[in-house]
Scaffold this active site. Structure first.
Site, PDB file in Angstrom:
ATOM      1  N   MET A  72      20.246  37.802  85.695  1.00  0.00           N
ATOM      2  CA  MET A  72      18.846  38.229  85.789  1.00  0.00           C
ATOM      3  C   MET A  72      18.722  39.403  86.777  1.00  0.00           C
ATOM      4  SD  MET A  72      15.673  35.670  85.316  1.00  0.00           S
ATOM      5  CE  MET A  72      15.887  34.665  86.719  1.00  0.00           C
ATOM      6  N   CYS A  73      18.745  39.171  88.060  1.00  0.00           N
ATOM      7  CA  CYS A  73      18.593  40.177  89.108  1.00  0.00           C
ATOM      8  C   CYS A  73      17.150  40.670  89.239  1.00  0.00           C
ATOM      9  CB  CYS A  73      19.483  41.418  88.920  1.00  0.00           C
ATOM     10  SG  CYS A  73      21.230  41.041  88.878  1.00  0.00           S
ATOM     11  N   GLY A  74      16.804  41.062  90.451  1.00  0.00           N
ATOM     12  CA  GLY A  74      15.476  41.615  90.709  1.00  0.00           C
ATOM     13  C   GLY A  74      15.602  42.938  91.424  1.00  0.00           C
ATOM     14  N   THR A 129      18.080  42.140  94.438  1.00  0.00           N
ATOM     15  CA  THR A 129      18.569  40.788  94.671  1.00  0.00           C
ATOM     16  C   THR A 129      19.365  40.367  93.443  1.00  0.00           C
ATOM     17  OG1 THR A 129      17.979  38.529  95.254  1.00  0.00           O
ATOM     18  CG2 THR A 129      16.344  39.759  93.979  1.00  0.00           C
ATOM     19  N   ARG A 188      14.837  35.594  90.992  1.00  0.00           N
ATOM     20  CA  ARG A 188      15.527  36.349  89.951  1.00  0.00           C
ATOM     21  C   ARG A 188      17.010  36.525  90.302  1.00  0.00           C
ATOM     22  NH1 ARG A 188      12.540  38.634  86.054  1.00  0.00           N
ATOM     23  NH2 ARG A 188      14.391  39.774  85.450  1.00  0.00           N
TER      24      ARG A 188
END
Lengths: 301, 240
Positions: A1-3, A148, A32
């Site tokens: 996912m990652c943010g 993140t 995330r």
């Protein structure tokens, strides 16, 4: 996912709060990707000075007596220690000599970023812990980006965290996963690039660096990335004068932007933007797929 | 007495402030409405991009959300009437069964994905994959829609007052698409079709249901399946 989050200030009165605003945005995106986090902050450059952000897995060994070690090359050098990172400020003319001495004498030290204005911090752990470890909330600046990570393509390590430096005052954060990174890495190694990790995003950063070394500007390099990188990506790139955004043509990795008189903000989700001042009346939109965007401070452009 | 009637209606409206109340309290309240209950009006304030606001409604409740929401708002809606006075994140009204969902602002990716019924109205623009794999839902978008919309749409209607992005209706089955503006490109097996009187009537009904009054059905073009990809036929190999 990652943010991903990004904030570009138009209103100078907000500059002292950049670190605090960006930290809040990043912490909101924790779910995330809780593996590791990083942030790149661009402050006002001072004439004739250069900055080098370095990291060590053994800071007590590598950073001991660092300033004294570098003084003979540049008497004006200053070293500010921040947990596992250190910011080395030098006379711009001596920067490459300082860097060379550093790599000889302290081979365990990794360069996170370099240039006139960027400082890059990244570590394993939750965004709230990473921002407090480096005192990000107390930092001012003109613009910055944060990431993140939820690791998919490589191990959870400091060097696998984002942002990745792509050149002087440039860095990249990535949400997505590339499917041709192994092949592209082999090609880039043949061209002389070196890699620290098995990470796909590092390959994207190295690709941009290599393309710009061939004479392309960042916009052209990002346009080239649309053809040469296979997979999913929303990239945000930090530059000395601002930031850029590009999404792959399928654009399944989320991106939302907001603009007011005071700022331009990027978030993987609208949640990241809700604490910004005046967000209720901001123009909010999604960047188009396969389109390269740039926002920059006119003076620095 | 009019005073007591007014008081009753005030009591019937339940307000959830998501800045101070966990989302689960709202959704639990929505899920514990007994059939025939009359306290069916809900107001949600400070959604601040929260995910999964008002998902899984299975009674004819009325929900007004004041602000913008995140992922999956009003997902699986079965009979509720949900209005978002703001914009919606990805997957709004995903897999709607029945009822109405109105977004006053814009909607992100895959709005109304896999919906089997009901009406989704987006008063702003919708991003990519609007109505992907739609299976009976009606979607009316006042603005534009992004690429790959109505991908593999099986049934239902997608009405777009603005423009459509690339690869509209790729691999479409029997969903009917009506676009008033430009279509950047059609996906595999999707073609423009004649607008017959029955389609004009159908479109007029959909526009009326969606509260669109200033646009005529004659301004739209109809798109649908060329039906070459239903079953593999070597003669149609180049349609893939």
């Amino acid at each position: 996912m990652c943010g991903i989050v990004g904030l570009f200030l138009k209103d100078k009165s907000l500059e002292p709060k950049l670190g605090a605003m960006l930290s809040d945005m990043l912490v909101t995106m924790t779910d995330r990707g809780p593996d590791s986090a990083g942030i790149a902050i661009y402050g006002a450059p001072s004439d004739g000075r250069a900055k080098l952000t370095v990291q060590s897995s053994e800071p007590s060994v590598d950073f001991a007596g660092l300033e004294a070690l570098l003084k003979p090359v540049d008497s004006s050098v200053t070293v500010e220690l921040k947990s596992t990172h250190a910011v080395i400020e030098t006379d711009a003319k001596q920067a490459s000599d300082v860097r060379e001495l550093l790599s000889q004498e302290r081979p365990g030290v990794r360069v996170m970023g370099s240039g006139d204005s960027v400082e890059i911090y990244k570590e394993v752990g939750l965004p709230k812990d990473v921002v407090s470890r480096f005192g990000i909330r107390e930092m001012g600046g003109t613009h910055g980006i944060g990431h993140t990570r939820m690791a998919t393509e490589s191990a959870v390590t400091t060097l696998g965290a984002h942002p990745f430096s792509t050149g002087a005052d440039q860095c990249l954060v990535h949400n997505g996963s590339l499917s041709n990174h192994n092949n592209l890495r082999r090609e880039l190694v043949r061209e002389g690039m070196t890699f620290e990790t098995q990470n796909d995003s590092e390959v994207a950063a190295a690709y941009l660096t290599a393309e710009m070394a061939k004479g392309k500007d960042l916009g052209q390099a990002l346009t080239g990335a649309l053809d040469d990188l296979d997979g999913f990506f929303t990239f945000v790139v930090g530059t000395k004068s601002g930031f850029g955004v590009v999404r792959d043509p399928i654009a399944c990795k989320p991106a939302v932007m907001a603009e007011t008189e005071q700022y331009i903000a990027f978030g993987s989700e609208y949640r990241a933007l809700v604490n910004l001042p005046g967000i209720e009346n901001a123009r909010v939109w999604e960047p188009e797929p396969a389109t390269v965007y740039f926002w920059k401070h006119e003076k620095a452009a | 007495m009019s005073v007591s009637v007014k008081r009753e209606s005030l009591e019937a409206m339940r307000t959830f402030d998501l800045a101070t109340t966990p989302l689960r309290e709202l959704n639990s309240a929505l899920h514990t409405i007994s059939p025939g209950a009359n306290d069916t009006n809900f107001e949600v304030v400070n959604p601040r991009g929260s995910h999964s606001v008002a998902v899984g409604i299975d009674q004819p409740v009325v929900v007004d959300v004041h602000g913008s929401v995140g992922y999956y708002c009003a997902g699986m809606n079965d009979g509720g009437n949900v209005t978002v006075h703001g914009s919606a994140g990805p997957g709004v009204a995903e897999n709607m069964m029945s009822g109405t969902v109105v977004i006053e602002g814009d909607a992100s990716q895959y709005a109304g994905a896999t919906g089997r019924g009901g009406l989704l109205v987006i008063k702003g623009n919708a991003a990519s994959r609007c109505g992907i794999s739609m299976k009976g839902i009606d979607i009316v978008v006042h603005g534009n829609i992004g690429h790959m919309s109505a991908f593999m749409g099986q049934s239902g209607h997608l009405v777009v007052l603005g423009n459509a992005g690339e690869a509209l209706g790729d691999s479409i089955y029997e969903a009917k698409l009506f676009v008033r503006g430009e279509v950047k490109s059609l996906g595999a097996d999707c073609i423009q079709k004649d607008m017959k009187p029955k389609h004009l009537k159908l479109l007029a009904d959909l526009l009326e249901k969606a509260g669109v009054t200033d646009v005529k059905p004659e301004e739209f073009k109809r798109y649908g399946s060329a039906r070459k990809l239903y079953n593999f036929n070597i003669d149609n190999a180049e349609a893939y």
